[in-house]
Design an enzyme around this catalytic site. Structure first.
Site, PDB file in Angstrom:
ATOM      1  N   HIS A 134     -45.748  -2.499   8.957  1.00  0.00           N
ATOM      2  CA  HIS A 134     -46.362  -1.171   8.994  1.00  0.00           C
ATOM      3  C   HIS A 134     -45.880  -0.439  10.239  1.00  0.00           C
ATOM      4  CE1 HIS A 134     -49.301   2.021   8.682  1.00  0.00           C
ATOM      5  NE2 HIS A 134     -49.548   1.863   9.974  1.00  0.00           N
ATOM      6  N   GLY A 182      -7.083   1.227   3.503  1.00  0.00           N
ATOM      7  CA  GLY A 182      -8.534   1.440   3.351  1.00  0.00           C
ATOM      8  C   GLY A 182      -8.855   2.152   2.053  1.00  0.00           C
ATOM      9  N   GLY A 183      -7.841   2.731   1.400  1.00  0.00           N
ATOM     10  CA  GLY A 183      -8.035   3.334   0.072  1.00  0.00           C
ATOM     11  C   GLY A 183      -9.047   4.460   0.063  1.00  0.00           C
ATOM     12  N   THR A 184      -9.691   4.607  -1.081  1.00  0.00           N
ATOM     13  CA  THR A 184     -10.616   5.725  -1.295  1.00  0.00           C
ATOM     14  C   THR A 184     -11.804   5.655  -0.349  1.00  0.00           C
ATOM     15  OG1 THR A 184     -10.028   5.640  -3.636  1.00  0.00           O
ATOM     16  CG2 THR A 184     -12.008   6.884  -3.059  1.00  0.00           C
ATOM     17  N   CYS A 185     -12.437   4.513  -0.257  1.00  0.00           N
ATOM     18  CA  CYS A 185     -13.697   4.416   0.488  1.00  0.00           C
ATOM     19  C   CYS A 185     -13.512   4.880   1.923  1.00  0.00           C
ATOM     20  CB  CYS A 185     -14.219   2.985   0.441  1.00  0.00           C
ATOM     21  SG  CYS A 185     -15.790   2.807   1.286  1.00  0.00           S
ATOM     22  N   GLU A 228       0.861  -1.187   0.000  1.00  0.00           N
ATOM     23  CA  GLU A 228       0.000   0.000   0.000  1.00  0.00           C
ATOM     24  C   GLU A 228       0.896   1.235   0.000  1.00  0.00           C
ATOM     25  OE1 GLU A 228      -3.342   0.947  -0.344  1.00  0.00           O
ATOM     26  OE2 GLU A 228      -2.289   2.879  -0.298  1.00  0.00           O
TER      27      GLU A 228
HETATM   28  C1  LIG Z   1     -16.357  11.115  -2.579  1.00  0.00           C
HETATM   29  C2  LIG Z   1     -16.629   9.658  -2.832  1.00  0.00           C
HETATM   30  C3  LIG Z   1     -17.701   9.061  -2.217  1.00  0.00           C
HETATM   31  C4  LIG Z   1     -17.974   7.710  -2.445  1.00  0.00           C
HETATM   32  N1  LIG Z   1     -19.044   7.142  -1.832  1.00  0.00           N
HETATM   33  C5  LIG Z   1     -19.338   5.846  -2.061  1.00  0.00           C
HETATM   34  C6  LIG Z   1     -20.432   5.218  -1.437  1.00  0.00           C
HETATM   35  O1  LIG Z   1     -21.157   5.840  -0.663  1.00  0.00           O
HETATM   36  N2  LIG Z   1     -20.668   3.911  -1.692  1.00  0.00           N
HETATM   37  C7  LIG Z   1     -19.867   3.181  -2.524  1.00  0.00           C
HETATM   38  O2  LIG Z   1     -20.115   1.995  -2.724  1.00  0.00           O
HETATM   39  N3  LIG Z   1     -18.814   3.746  -3.141  1.00  0.00           N
HETATM   40  C8  LIG Z   1     -18.531   5.055  -2.925  1.00  0.00           C
HETATM   41  N4  LIG Z   1     -17.439   5.618  -3.530  1.00  0.00           N
HETATM   42  C9  LIG Z   1     -16.611   4.789  -4.426  1.00  0.00           C
HETATM   43  C10 LIG Z   1     -15.656   3.909  -3.607  1.00  0.00           C
HETATM   44  O3  LIG Z   1     -14.896   4.705  -2.742  1.00  0.00           O
HETATM   45  C11 LIG Z   1     -14.759   3.132  -4.543  1.00  0.00           C
HETATM   46  O4  LIG Z   1     -15.548   2.465  -5.495  1.00  0.00           O
HETATM   47  C12 LIG Z   1     -13.943   2.098  -3.772  1.00  0.00           C
HETATM   48  O5  LIG Z   1     -13.114   2.712  -2.819  1.00  0.00           O
HETATM   49  C13 LIG Z   1     -13.088   1.294  -4.748  1.00  0.00           C
HETATM   50  O6  LIG Z   1     -12.277   0.445  -4.030  1.00  0.00           O
HETATM   51  P1  LIG Z   1     -10.943  -0.147  -4.680  1.00  0.00           P
HETATM   52  O7  LIG Z   1     -10.493  -1.168  -3.706  1.00  0.00           O
HETATM   53  O8  LIG Z   1     -11.165  -0.549  -6.062  1.00  0.00           O
HETATM   54  O9  LIG Z   1      -9.919   1.076  -4.750  1.00  0.00           O
HETATM   55  P2  LIG Z   1      -9.382   2.159  -3.644  1.00  0.00           P
HETATM   56  O10 LIG Z   1     -10.320   2.162  -2.505  1.00  0.00           O
HETATM   57  O11 LIG Z   1      -9.199   3.374  -4.414  1.00  0.00           O
HETATM   58  O12 LIG Z   1      -8.036   1.514  -3.162  1.00  0.00           O
HETATM   59  C14 LIG Z   1      -6.904   1.432  -3.977  1.00  0.00           C
HETATM   60  C15 LIG Z   1      -5.659   1.460  -3.107  1.00  0.00           C
HETATM   61  O13 LIG Z   1      -4.536   1.139  -3.910  1.00  0.00           O
HETATM   62  C16 LIG Z   1      -3.426   1.933  -3.530  1.00  0.00           C
HETATM   63  N5  LIG Z   1      -2.499   1.978  -4.671  1.00  0.00           N
HETATM   64  C17 LIG Z   1      -2.757   2.457  -5.918  1.00  0.00           C
HETATM   65  N6  LIG Z   1      -1.707   2.252  -6.731  1.00  0.00           N
HETATM   66  C18 LIG Z   1      -0.761   1.623  -5.990  1.00  0.00           C
HETATM   67  C19 LIG Z   1       0.554   1.141  -6.261  1.00  0.00           C
HETATM   68  N7  LIG Z   1       1.095   1.220  -7.487  1.00  0.00           N
HETATM   69  N8  LIG Z   1       1.255   0.580  -5.237  1.00  0.00           N
HETATM   70  C20 LIG Z   1       0.700   0.465  -3.995  1.00  0.00           C
HETATM   71  N9  LIG Z   1      -0.533   0.889  -3.688  1.00  0.00           N
HETATM   72  C21 LIG Z   1      -1.258   1.448  -4.666  1.00  0.00           C
HETATM   73  C22 LIG Z   1      -4.085   3.271  -3.211  1.00  0.00           C
HETATM   74  O14 LIG Z   1      -3.248   4.062  -2.373  1.00  0.00           O
HETATM   75  C23 LIG Z   1      -5.363   2.817  -2.522  1.00  0.00           C
HETATM   76  O15 LIG Z   1      -5.180   2.713  -1.126  1.00  0.00           O
HETATM   77  C24 LIG Z   1     -17.136   6.963  -3.299  1.00  0.00           C
HETATM   78  C25 LIG Z   1     -16.030   7.564  -3.911  1.00  0.00           C
HETATM   79  C26 LIG Z   1     -15.780   8.891  -3.691  1.00  0.00           C
HETATM   80  C27 LIG Z   1     -14.571   9.517  -4.352  1.00  0.00           C
END
Ligand SMILES: Cc1cc2nc3c(=O)[nH]c(=O)nc-3n(C[C@H](O)[C@H](O)[C@H](O)COP(=O)(O)OP(=O)(O)OC[C@H]3O[C@@H](n4cnc5c(N)ncnc54)[C@H](O)[C@@H]3O)c2cc1C
Length: 459
Positions: free
Chosen positions: A441, A39-42, A34
């Site tokens: 209900h 926890g990434g984006t979510c 990582e």
């Molecule tokens: C503002 C916002 C609100 C949202 N609300 C919702 C919601 O309410 N409900 C819902 O279902 N979805 C929601 N989403 C979408 C959701 O966040 C994403 O669909 C979800 O996080 C995708 O998960 P993922 O595991 O594919 O990627 P991510 O969660 O993006 O994780 C990818 C990880 O990979 C790491 N990474 C990337 N490249 C490399 C590399 N080369 N080497 C090492 N690490 C790397 C990144 O740092 C990141 O931690 C929202 C998104 C946003 C932007």
């Protein structure tokens, strides 16, 4: 240092950590890499912080409406943005650190903190380390797009990441993009006390939804004083003193809007441009998404792509389902497929929208004979009792097969109630099963059997 593993997972987002646990529990040695926040984006800049802020915004909104419910609140009601942010940071921080500790303490798991880049089909470089495995799972997610709009570099702008660090209330927030992310921020900042203008190039907010759903959302926004500028076909920016001017060129109304802050919410792109995909011949499409088959295998044997980076979904639940598909096919001898997944998502404004399957427009375009059931929330007792009767619910049924094709619930608890449709569709049961089910209900869900008993059509 060189190190060999049975499997490597790149990215600790919504699929990666669960994949690590399944593989490690099966006795494999696993590395997870990582580069930024666990926890990434979510967890860090998506679902968790926005839903935490939406909750604060709902509280202030209801406090202002106290007198409508016979509740007297003395004194001014305002948002303490530092405290709002601190609450959000606490909830996000707990999720992130719990996830990181879980991975670090897991047997058979080695955590690498750094950026992973391919050296060969089975080797990745992470800083000074070269790690190798026969199986590699990419869960690299995506990031906000910064569009090439004229003048964008001459003004300070916010993305879904940087707006979460604000501790002050924007006087007037201009939001470019009237889709899911933009709309959630629009309503929450309006409720915190900002003026808000949403600038959308399409003909409506959330214009991919049916016109009645878009229209209901636009009227919810209008009732809260959110300004919406649609058909903004030529957005451009300039500074004017402390202010930011956005040219919008809409068919009607002022050709420009002046605000204090700009949020760009115009879409996302996958993090595949800095992964070294070209070194191993991994195929990506024109928008940068990793190409995968129905079981999430890339074109390079031994490499899978899970979550947002494969373009098959853009949600946490789709990323998690990707993990289930890949793990169960690999470890449990199953043959699960992405194409079996029923599309579903929520828009977490207040009241929320829950959506599953096709819209009415999509169903009509598919040339099926359809039947449609609907009811405004003004005729849903629970919504009226709660004082939140904006929105509607609707369902689309195949007139020939009795299958539920899709549904939308825009109203209190709509994000939860819609699951009745989803589960019936998943069970492949005819709509009559749900129509004949007794619901509790008084709930919003109790009207679901009712609208299924009042279907119009075939249309
Ligand atoms: C503002 C916002 C609100 C949202 N609300 C919702 C919601 O309410 N409900 C819902 O279902 N979805 C929601 N989403 C979408 C959701 O966040 C994403 O669909 C979800 O996080 C995708 O998960 P993922 O595991 O594919 O990627 P991510 O969660 O993006 O994780 C990818 C990880 O990979 C790491 N990474 C990337 N490249 C490399 C590399 N080369 N080497 C090492 N690490 C790397 C990144 O740092 C990141 O931690 C929202 C998104 C946003 C932007």
């Amino acid at each position: 240092m060189n190190k060999n593993f049975d499997a490597i997972v790149v990215g600790a987002g919504q699929a990666g950590p669960s994949m690590v646990q399944r593989l490690a529990t099966a006795g494999m040695s696993v590395a997870i890499v990582e580069r930024h926040l666990f926890g990434g984006t979510c967890v860090n800049t998506g679902c968790t912080p926005t839903k935490t802020l939406v909750a604060s915004a709902e509280v202030i909104h209801q406090a202002r409406r106290g007198s409508e419910y016979g509740i007297r609140i003395e004194g001014p009601i305002s948002a303490d943005m530092r405290a709002v942010k601190a609450r959000k940071d606490r909830i996000v921080g707990t999720s992130r650190t719990e996830l990181e500790s879980w991975l670090r303490e897991m047997n058979n798991c080695t955590v690498y903190k750094g950026h992973a880049r391919f050296e060969s089909a089975h080797e990745l470089r992470v800083g000074d380390d070269l790690i190798a495995a026969d199986k590699i799972f990419l869960n690299v997610g995506g990031r906000a797009i910064v569009p090439e709009m004229p003048g964008i570099d001459s003004v300070p702008y916010l993305t879904n990441t940087s707006i979460l660090d604000l501790e002050v209330l924007p006087r007037h927030l201009l939001i470019v993009g009237g889709s899911y992310i933009g709309l959630e921020f629009a309503q929450m900042f309006r409720r915190f006390g900002s003026e808000v203008t949403v600038i959308e190039k399409g003909p409506h907010l959330l214009w991919r939804e049916d016109a009645d759903i878009c229209g209901a959302i636009e009227s919810i926004f209008a009732n809260e004083g959110i300004i919406v500028r649609t058909e903004a076909e030529c957005v451009r920016f300039a500074r004017r003193g402390e202010d930011i001017v956005a040219g919008v060129n809409c068919a009607s109304g002022e050709p420009e809007v002046v605000g204090s802050h700009v949020l760009l919410a115009v879409g996302r792109r996958p993090n595949t441009d800095d992964l070294g995909v070209e070194k191993v011949g991994l195929k990506i499409d024109a928008r940068g998404y990793l190409e995968v088959d129905d079981q999430l295998r890339t074109n390079v044997p031994g490499i899978w792509a899970l979550g947002d980076c494969n373009g098959k979904g853009a949600f946490t639940h789709t990323a998690y389902n990707d993990f289930e598909i890949a793990a169960q096919n690999l470890l449990d001898g199953r043959s699960r497929r992405v194409s079996d997944r029923i599309a579903c998502y929520g828009l977490f404004i207040d009241p929320p929208l829950g959506r599953v399957g096709m819209s009415e427009t999509q169903a009509r375009a598919s040339k099926r004979r359809i039947r449609v059931g609907q009811r405004p929330m003004t005729r849903v007792k629970r919504a009226v009792e709660k004082g939140n009767s904006q929105g509607l619910m609707k369902v689309i049924v195949d007139a020939d097969t009795n299958e539920i094709l899709g549904a939308a619930v825009l109203g209190p608890g709509g994000d939860e109630a819609v699951h009745a449709f989803l589960d019936t569709m998943s069970a492949r049961a005819p709509y009559t099963t749900l129509r004949d089910t007794v619901h509790i209900h008084p709930t919003v869900s109790e009207l679901i059997p009712t609208i299924l008993g009042e279907l119009q059509g075939p249309l």
